[in-house]
Design an enzyme around this catalytic site. Structure first.
Site, PDB file in Angstrom:
ATOM      1  N   ASP A  66       0.856  -1.185   0.000  1.00 56.94           N
ATOM      2  CA  ASP A  66       0.000   0.000   0.000  1.00 56.94           C
ATOM      3  C   ASP A  66       0.889   1.232   0.000  1.00 56.94           C
ATOM      4  O   ASP A  66       1.805   1.349   0.830  1.00 56.94           O
ATOM      5  CB  ASP A  66      -0.916   0.017   1.225  1.00 56.94           C
ATOM      6  CG  ASP A  66      -2.111  -0.928   1.069  1.00 56.94           C
ATOM      7  OD1 ASP A  66      -2.185  -1.623   0.038  1.00 56.94           O
ATOM      8  OD2 ASP A  66      -2.963  -0.959   1.979  1.00 56.94           O
ATOM      9  N   HIS A 215       3.593  -2.087   3.897  1.00 60.76           N
ATOM     10  CA  HIS A 215       3.589  -0.657   3.585  1.00 60.76           C
ATOM     11  C   HIS A 215       5.008  -0.222   3.214  1.00 60.76           C
ATOM     12  O   HIS A 215       5.967  -0.542   3.927  1.00 60.76           O
ATOM     13  CB  HIS A 215       3.074   0.155   4.771  1.00 60.76           C
ATOM     14  CG  HIS A 215       1.603  -0.015   5.016  1.00 60.76           C
ATOM     15  ND1 HIS A 215       1.096  -1.088   5.709  1.00 60.76           N
ATOM     16  CD2 HIS A 215       0.542   0.742   4.629  1.00 60.76           C
ATOM     17  CE1 HIS A 215      -0.229  -0.975   5.762  1.00 60.76           C
ATOM     18  NE2 HIS A 215      -0.588   0.117   5.108  1.00 60.76           N
TER      19      HIS A 215
END
Length: 254
Positions: A66, A215
């Site tokens: 992400d 992430h």
């Protein structure tokens, strides 16, 4: 006399689509056993073509990231993926597209999938139908302008929040919701704990068919990734793309 003919028209009530917010959560994997979201969520996702893990019968992994904003580590992650010949999917926001266009171009150039994480990163269950469509359309349009990727197939809802309504709308817009079966707290940039923390969290939750969510803002992830990939390959795992997953599902359903 002519018999009177009467025609009756029955109108069946249309069931409203629920917009009750669902915050993604599951029973974490351990000892190589798959993570489980439970029968109710499994059924809901399946009805809308969404998924969060692959087959338990194959030692295949799907690596996803992400990208809400850039923190200086994505280039290193891309270097690792290129060296190890591992495909990945990067779910980007509008802010990322505007602030890190060169990295987005590189993702596409090196064969990775760019997915939709919405333009402003809102809770999609709290926005109107029109706003939801706009959030997705802007990311798709900007990605197409920056790269050779003119289509966008995959959506990861911001904050992992969705509803029956948003699943339905996203599917109508041509998207497949991609959730995850492996994740951990890795996004606090001021609370990084060293590469071993990332490595240990990944390795203790790994399982066949895992969709990993990492992430890119995490220094721990960037530093752990080379060893993670090498050690998982040694365990017999291989990495495939989300497109590979979809092809398998189509063959199964054919």
């Amino acid at each position: 006399m002519f018999a009177a003919l009467f025609f009756f028209s029955f109108t069946y009530p249309v069931m409203a689509v629920s917009n009750q917010a669902i915050h993604w959560g599951l029973k974490k994997a351990s000892n190589g056993q798959q993570a489980e979201a439970g029968p109710k969520l499994d059924k809901l996702l399946d009805e809308h073509g969404a998924f969060y893990k692959g087959s338990a019968k194959e030692k295949v992994l799907y690596l996803t990231f992400d990208n809400g904003y850039e923190n200086g580590y994505t280039a290193s992650i891309l270097d690792t993926l290129k060296k190890e010949k591992v495909p990945a999917a990067f779910f980007v926001t509008g802010h990322y597209l505007e602030s890190a266009p060169d990295l987005v171009k590189r993702m596409n150039k090196e064969g990775h999938i760019i997915g939709n994480h919405s333009w402003h990163h809102p809770d999609l269950t709290q926005v109107s139908d029109e706003k939801l469509k706009e959030e997705l359309a802007r990311v798709k349009k900007e990605t197409a302008q920056l790269t050779k990727q003119k289509d966008m197939k995959y959506l990861r809802p911001p904050r992992g929040i969705f509803s029956e309504r948003t699943l339905k709308m996203a599917k109508e817009e041509g998207y497949t919701h991609v959730m995850w079966s492996l994740a951990f707290v890795d996004w606090y940039t001021n609370n990084q704990k060293g590469w071993q923390y990332s490595y240990d969290n990944i390795m203790k939750q790994i399982h066949p068919g895992a969709i990993l969510l990492l992430h890119t803002v995490s220094k721990d992830n960037a530093e752990a990734l080379p060893k993670v990939i090498k050690d998982l390959k040694k365990q017999g795992y291989r990495f495939e793309s989300l497109d590979d997953y979809r092809k398998k599902q189509k063959r199964i359903s054919a």
